[in-house]
Scaffold this active site. Sequence first.
Site, mmCIF file in Angstrom:
data_model
loop_
_atom_site.group_PDB
_atom_site.id
_atom_site.type_symbol
_atom_site.label_atom_id
_atom_site.label_comp_id
_atom_site.label_asym_id
_atom_site.label_seq_id
_atom_site.Cartn_x
_atom_site.Cartn_y
_atom_site.Cartn_z
ATOM 1 N N LYS A 189 24.181 70.604 -50.039
ATOM 2 C CA LYS A 189 22.849 70.449 -49.445
ATOM 3 C C LYS A 189 22.549 71.609 -48.498
ATOM 4 O O LYS A 189 23.386 71.974 -47.676
ATOM 5 C CB LYS A 189 22.747 69.125 -48.679
ATOM 6 C CG LYS A 189 22.831 67.891 -49.543
ATOM 7 C CD LYS A 189 22.754 66.628 -48.726
ATOM 8 C CE LYS A 189 24.013 66.387 -47.914
ATOM 9 N NZ LYS A 189 24.020 65.067 -47.255
ATOM 10 N N ASP A 240 22.959 53.606 -48.373
ATOM 11 C CA ASP A 240 22.132 52.868 -47.422
ATOM 12 C C ASP A 240 20.679 52.873 -47.894
ATOM 13 O O ASP A 240 20.245 51.974 -48.600
ATOM 14 C CB ASP A 240 22.287 53.477 -46.026
ATOM 15 C CG ASP A 240 21.681 52.611 -44.937
ATOM 16 O OD1 ASP A 240 20.998 51.606 -45.272
ATOM 17 O OD2 ASP A 240 21.875 52.918 -43.750
ATOM 18 N N THR A 241 19.924 53.910 -47.564
ATOM 19 C CA THR A 241 18.532 53.961 -48.008
ATOM 20 C C THR A 241 18.400 54.578 -49.398
ATOM 21 O O THR A 241 17.340 54.483 -50.027
ATOM 22 C CB THR A 241 17.673 54.772 -47.027
ATOM 23 O OG1 THR A 241 18.186 56.115 -46.959
ATOM 24 C CG2 THR A 241 17.707 54.143 -45.636
ATOM 25 N N THR A 295 19.793 60.263 -50.142
ATOM 26 C CA THR A 295 20.722 61.353 -50.436
ATOM 27 C C THR A 295 21.236 61.275 -51.867
ATOM 28 O O THR A 295 21.262 62.266 -52.600
ATOM 29 C CB THR A 295 21.912 61.328 -49.453
ATOM 30 O OG1 THR A 295 21.422 61.546 -48.125
ATOM 31 C CG2 THR A 295 22.922 62.401 -49.793
#
Length: 324
Positions: free
Chosen positions: A201, A233-234, A237
């Site tokens: 990244k 989690d969300t 990524t």
Amino acid sequence: MTGIKTTGEKKLMLFSGRAHPELAEEVAHQLGVGLVPTKAFDFANGEIYVRYQESARGADCFLIQSHTAPINKWIMEQLIMLDALKRASARSITVVVPFYGYARQDKKHRGREPISARLIADLMKTAGADRIVTVDLHTDQIMGFFDGPVDHLFALPVLADYVGAKVDRDKLTVVSPDAGRVRVADRWCDRLGAPLAIVHKRRDKDVANQVTVHEVVGDVKGRVCVLVDDMIDTGGTICAAAEALYANGAADVIVTATHGVLSGPAADRLKNSKVSEFVFTNTLPTPSELELDKITVLSMAPTVARAIREVFEDGSVTSLFDEQ
């Protein structure tokens, strides 16, 4: 002769909080025992009350509670249950935490920050825990935060064997979603005999928490890529990493993670992702809105149950993973 001798045998008792009772019941079934009946409820102001309906005196007690949402409530309930066992004269108390809350706060990145993962360990010790059994900590150093034995279990055998059985291993590439997961991905490579790739990244220096470019290091063109992580989690990524793999010519992408936290926008991101399958374990309950065809949940109950039995019988938990 002074003193009194007893001929009593060791006694295992299994307790569960209210956070994830399905996993606790499955572990109990694997062990061939019943969960100890427990009365637990919330008062009007949110305070938690717990009372066990069987005596725990002299028993080796195992308390299962996974730190799912609302995380602070279930951690507090676990601490109260620990205190109740300590005051009930349990012989030993082992906390089984399939998902260890606050594990991402394991060090200070900047000044005036807490190390919350250490605080959780201190709270458990003060409440009465003698030992912790947990699954795939975010970082191994958290084991050193607890002043006592920590048995660190791995989901890799369960996840890797599932993927290896359904994908042609000659076409498989194991992918780390960032530099921090390379060590874990390397273990996958050893188990499946597959090559390794890394998604690197690059962040925008002018915008906080903004990833602008994902560069893929390694050959993924025409390959079936399995992205491996400890938690999702969300989903931002991991879904962005999957898009980078498809952009670099990957034939298919499978995502695996031990802990499906799946909070906030995760549901929409997983539904809209091009990823063919998301594979999690049941260390955390899967939200009902995410019961999709492309989500597979594998059970860690047999592994957790075997670890509990090894601890109770003074055996070796490490032996469960010696084949790695």
